[in-house]
Design a protein around this motif. Structure first.
Motif, PDB file in Angstrom:
ATOM      1  N   CYS A  35       0.845  -1.191   0.000  1.00 30.50           N
ATOM      2  CA  CYS A  35       0.000   0.000   0.000  1.00 30.50           C
ATOM      3  C   CYS A  35       0.884   1.246   0.000  1.00 30.50           C
ATOM      4  CB  CYS A  35      -0.914   0.031   1.225  1.00 30.50           C
ATOM      5  SG  CYS A  35      -2.082  -1.344   1.320  1.00 30.50           S
ATOM      6  N   ALA A  36       0.325   2.345  -0.471  1.00 29.58           N
ATOM      7  CA  ALA A  36       1.065   3.611  -0.486  1.00 29.58           C
ATOM      8  C   ALA A  36       0.117   4.757  -0.172  1.00 29.58           C
ATOM      9  CB  ALA A  36       1.733   3.840  -1.839  1.00 29.58           C
ATOM     10  N   THR A  37       0.651   5.795   0.469  1.00 25.47           N
ATOM     11  CA  THR A  37      -0.142   6.989   0.749  1.00 25.47           C
ATOM     12  C   THR A  37       0.787   8.177   0.917  1.00 25.47           C
ATOM     13  OG1 THR A  37      -1.729   8.030   2.269  1.00 25.47           O
ATOM     14  CG2 THR A  37      -0.135   6.521   3.241  1.00 25.47           C
ATOM     15  N   ASN A  38       0.252   9.387   0.620  1.00 26.26           N
ATOM     16  CA  ASN A  38       1.013  10.604   0.859  1.00 26.26           C
ATOM     17  C   ASN A  38       0.695  11.189   2.226  1.00 26.26           C
ATOM     18  OD1 ASN A  38      -1.545  11.579   0.443  1.00 26.26           O
ATOM     19  ND2 ASN A  38      -1.050  12.819  -1.338  1.00 26.26           N
ATOM     20  N   LEU A  39      -0.157  10.522   2.999  1.00 27.08           N
ATOM     21  CA  LEU A  39      -0.477  10.980   4.345  1.00 27.08           C
ATOM     22  C   LEU A  39       0.640  10.586   5.306  1.00 27.08           C
ATOM     23  CD1 LEU A  39      -4.246  10.024   4.768  1.00 27.08           C
ATOM     24  CD2 LEU A  39      -3.307  12.258   4.231  1.00 27.08           C
ATOM     25  N   PRO A  40       0.979  11.439   6.270  1.00 28.00           N
ATOM     26  CA  PRO A  40       1.941  11.024   7.292  1.00 28.00           C
ATOM     27  C   PRO A  40       1.322   9.961   8.189  1.00 28.00           C
ATOM     28  CG  PRO A  40       1.061  13.222   7.775  1.00 28.00           C
ATOM     29  CD  PRO A  40       0.548  12.832   6.420  1.00 28.00           C
ATOM     30  N   LEU A  41       2.167   9.132   8.794  1.00 28.22           N
ATOM     31  CA  LEU A  41       1.690   8.028   9.625  1.00 28.22           C
ATOM     32  C   LEU A  41       0.825   8.524  10.773  1.00 28.22           C
ATOM     33  CD1 LEU A  41       1.925   4.973   9.613  1.00 28.22           C
ATOM     34  CD2 LEU A  41       3.865   5.153  11.174  1.00 28.22           C
ATOM     35  N   ALA A  42       1.121   9.723  11.285  1.00 26.20           N
ATOM     36  CA  ALA A  42       0.342  10.283  12.391  1.00 26.20           C
ATOM     37  C   ALA A  42      -1.124  10.458  12.000  1.00 26.20           C
ATOM     38  CB  ALA A  42       0.934  11.623  12.822  1.00 26.20           C
ATOM     39  N   GLU A  43      -1.380  10.845  10.741  1.00 28.63           N
ATOM     40  CA  GLU A  43      -2.764  11.010  10.291  1.00 28.63           C
ATOM     41  C   GLU A  43      -3.452   9.660  10.113  1.00 28.63           C
ATOM     42  OE1 GLU A  43      -3.987  13.863   7.372  1.00 28.63           O
ATOM     43  OE2 GLU A  43      -2.111  14.984   7.570  1.00 28.63           O
ATOM     44  N   LEU A  44      -2.677   8.652   9.675  1.00 33.89           N
ATOM     45  CA  LEU A  44      -3.264   7.316   9.556  1.00 33.89           C
ATOM     46  C   LEU A  44      -3.613   6.756  10.932  1.00 33.89           C
ATOM     47  CD1 LEU A  44      -1.110   5.529   6.818  1.00 33.89           C
ATOM     48  CD2 LEU A  44      -3.419   6.436   6.609  1.00 33.89           C
ATOM     49  N   ALA A  45      -2.921   7.217  11.967  1.00 32.39           N
ATOM     50  CA  ALA A  45      -3.181   6.735  13.328  1.00 32.39           C
ATOM     51  C   ALA A  45      -4.413   7.386  13.940  1.00 32.39           C
ATOM     52  CB  ALA A  45      -1.966   6.989  14.205  1.00 32.39           C
ATOM     53  N   ASN A  46      -4.970   8.390  13.263  1.00 36.51           N
ATOM     54  CA  ASN A  46      -6.185   9.058  13.739  1.00 36.51           C
ATOM     55  C   ASN A  46      -7.399   8.202  13.401  1.00 36.51           C
ATOM     56  OD1 ASN A  46      -8.390  10.682  14.244  1.00 36.51           O
ATOM     57  ND2 ASN A  46      -7.604  12.458  13.123  1.00 36.51           N
ATOM     58  N   GLU A  47      -8.023   7.614  14.405  1.00 42.50           N
ATOM     59  CA  GLU A  47      -9.112   6.656  14.157  1.00 42.50           C
ATOM     60  C   GLU A  47     -10.372   7.317  13.613  1.00 42.50           C
ATOM     61  OE1 GLU A  47      -9.399   2.705  15.872  1.00 42.50           O
ATOM     62  OE2 GLU A  47      -8.774   3.661  17.743  1.00 42.50           O
ATOM     63  N   ASN A  48     -10.454   8.641  13.678  1.00 44.74           N
ATOM     64  CA  ASN A  48     -11.571   9.315  13.034  1.00 44.74           C
ATOM     65  C   ASN A  48     -11.433   9.307  11.517  1.00 44.74           C
ATOM     66  OD1 ASN A  48     -12.882  10.043  15.430  1.00 44.74           O
ATOM     67  ND2 ASN A  48     -11.512  11.812  15.700  1.00 44.74           N
ATOM     68  N   ARG A  49     -10.211   9.016  11.065  1.00 48.08           N
ATOM     69  CA  ARG A  49      -9.942   9.019   9.627  1.00 48.08           C
ATOM     70  C   ARG A  49      -9.587   7.634   9.098  1.00 48.08           C
ATOM     71  NH1 ARG A  49      -6.484  13.388   6.166  1.00 48.08           N
ATOM     72  NH2 ARG A  49      -6.809  12.399   4.151  1.00 48.08           N
ATOM     73  N   PHE A  50      -8.911   6.829   9.915  1.00 49.50           N
ATOM     74  CA  PHE A  50      -8.433   5.537   9.428  1.00 49.50           C
ATOM     75  C   PHE A  50      -8.463   4.514  10.558  1.00 49.50           C
ATOM     76  CE2 PHE A  50      -5.804   2.597   7.043  1.00 49.50           C
ATOM     77  CZ  PHE A  50      -6.087   2.933   5.720  1.00 49.50           C
ATOM     78  N   ARG A  51      -8.945   3.334  10.257  1.00 52.37           N
ATOM     79  CA  ARG A  51      -9.044   2.267  11.265  1.00 52.37           C
ATOM     80  C   ARG A  51      -7.648   1.815  11.695  1.00 52.37           C
ATOM     81  NH1 ARG A  51     -14.091  -1.141  10.936  1.00 52.37           N
ATOM     82  NH2 ARG A  51     -12.780  -2.628  12.051  1.00 52.37           N
ATOM     83  N   LYS A  52      -7.433   1.816  12.997  1.00 48.61           N
ATOM     84  CA  LYS A  52      -6.118   1.442  13.501  1.00 48.61           C
ATOM     85  C   LYS A  52      -5.821  -0.027  13.224  1.00 48.61           C
ATOM     86  CE  LYS A  52      -4.627   3.692  16.999  1.00 48.61           C
ATOM     87  NZ  LYS A  52      -4.398   4.259  18.353  1.00 48.61           N
TER      88      LYS A  52
END
Length: 452
Positions: free
Chosen positions: A286-303
């Motif tokens: 998988c790839a993303t331009n989001l920083p890991l900190a934003e992916l860790a935000n459960e309002n945006r991405f499932r942990k």
């Protein structure tokens, strides 16, 4: 493999297609051979060698399997010669074309095609074939071809990571700004993996709507929804045995994330309109331009999904943080586009290289690539000078907008701080200026500036 030195065989029972491709490639390739009857393939391959074959998916032949292209692809793969094969297909046969990738085809093109796109596809197939014949390393610092290039310490660390994780089946998450080459790293991992001879299927996950997500990834049965006129395999099934690359994974919705997590946990898919589970064996990147900190935000991405896709992570540095790679990358793209636009022997002069190194490249390697392509197209000589290099106005405008936004934020912070300190001292300018570390005159200037 250089297109100019290549021998290409085109097999299609449509005379118009044969004529069109022959005329297109006449000045591009060393030799172009056309053939209407696929049953002559063995004879042609025995008579001479080819670097690439363009093969139609459907023939009015005696085989009558409904997928004659797959049949003849397998026959080609049985031969001693191993030319790259590009399948020619109509839009309605895309599922068969995807299946052909699993059978060893390098790529497929859909009729009608754009000539420039077709030539690019052929070049990439030949480059891939050339890379497969070489040492097998797709991350050698100085290799030319569609690969990762760099000599900086940051990129050498990336190369070591790729070398270690590629032979495993570990899920990989590639992080980095747009244009840093995340898709090239995904390709490099696949090519050095034990699945290298199996399909590599890329999906722009962020571009899939809620309604298309399941159909594209998991497939559907005929009649599953209004426009489902025929059964279709999804990308998971197409990648079975190989690698599935989900680009822009950070942009999918929470609902899509839940469906993806279920498939990754159970390692099976269920097509739309069906209740029958189909097991899938894929290596996930998988790839993303989001920083890991934003992916860790459960309002945006499932942990739990982050943990599932992130067995190993690779963070690609922006180009501005590996400036020592810019001359190497620039020369690589000069070589690529000089060949493409038939302008051999083009070189970069020192001032041009200095200008490139000094530029911040907000668009990263992609911006560098486009800047070099434009310069090669526009130059009339054999040397690219600093004046030939014009950087992307889109990226420059974006950078200026970001700087203006940052200035506004800083100005707002300064104004609010001055107001709070003046209020704290009940309007006493002398005391407020002292606490702020300003002279009374400097504070008065700021009061005028912010209309306080």
């Amino acid at each position: 493999m250089n297109l100019k030195n290549s021998r290409i065989l085109i097999i299609d029972d449509d005379t118009d297609v044969l004529t069109a491709v022959r005329l297109l490639l006449k000045t591009e390739a060393k030799e172009v051979v056309t053939e209407k009857n696929p049953e002559n393939i063995r004879h042609l391959l025995a008579k001479q060698s080819f670097d690439l074959i363009m093969l139609d998916m459907n023939f009015n032949s005696t085989i009558h399997t409904g997928n004659e292209g797959i049949y003849w692809l397998k026959k080609i793969k049985e031969q001693t010669q191993q030319p790259a094969v590009i399948m020619i297909t109509a839009y309605g046969d895309i599922d068969l074309a995807v299946r052909s990738l699993k059978e060893g085809a390098a790529d497929f093109v859909i009729k009608p095609w754009h000539n420039e796109k077709l030539i690019t596809t052929i070049r990439e197939a030949l480059n891939k074939k050339g890379a497969d014949k070489s040492s097998g390393s797709l991350v050698s610092p100085a290799t030319a071809g569609k690969t990762v290039i760099g000599e900086s310490a940051a990129m050498k660390d990336i190369f070591v990571k790729i070398e270690k994780i590629a032979p495993t089946d570990a899920n990989v998450l590639i992080l980095g700004e747009n244009g840093t080459g995340k898709d090239l790293v995904a390709h490099a991992i696949h090519k050095q993996s034990l699945r290298a001879n199996k399909p590599f299927i890329k999906v722009d996950a962020g571009a899939l709507t809620e309604t298309l997500f399941e159909s594209e990834l998991f497939g559907h049965k005929k009649g599953a929804f209004t426009d489902a006129r025929e059964e279709r395999i999804g990308r998971f099934e197409a990648a079975n045995g190989g690698t599935l690359f989900l680009d822009e994974i950070g942009n999918i919705s929470l609902q899509q994330q839940a469906k993806l997590l279920s498939v990754l946990q159970n390692r099976q898919i269920i097509k739309l309109g069906s209740n029958e589970p189909i097991p899938v064996d894929i290596r996930l990147i998988c790839a993303t331009n989001l920083p890991l900190a934003e992916l860790a935000n459960e309002n945006r991405f499932r942990k739990d999904l982050v943990y599932r896709i992130n067995t190993v992570e690779i963070t690609l540095p922006p180009l501005r943080k590996r400036k020592e790679d810019i001359p190497l990358l620039a020369q690589h793209y000069v070589t690529v586009y000089a060949e493409k636009y038939i302008k051999p022997n083009i070189q970069l002069d020192k001032k041009a290289i200095d200008k490139l190194v000094e530029h911040p490249f907000p668009g990263n390697v992609r911006e560098l690539q486009y800047s070099i392509e434009r310069a090669v197209i526009m130059t009339e000589g054999d040397t690219l000078s600093a004046s030939d290099l014009i950087f992307s106005p889109i990226e420059t405008a974006r950078m200026q907008a970001e700087e203006e936004e940052q200035d506004l934020k800083l100005s707002s912070m300064e104004k609010n701080t001055i107001l709070r300190v003046i209020e704290k001292h009940s309007g006493n300018i002398t005391k407020a200026a002292k606490e702020l570390g300003l002279t009374r005159t400097a504070l008065y200037r700021r009061l005028t500036k912010y209309d306080i």
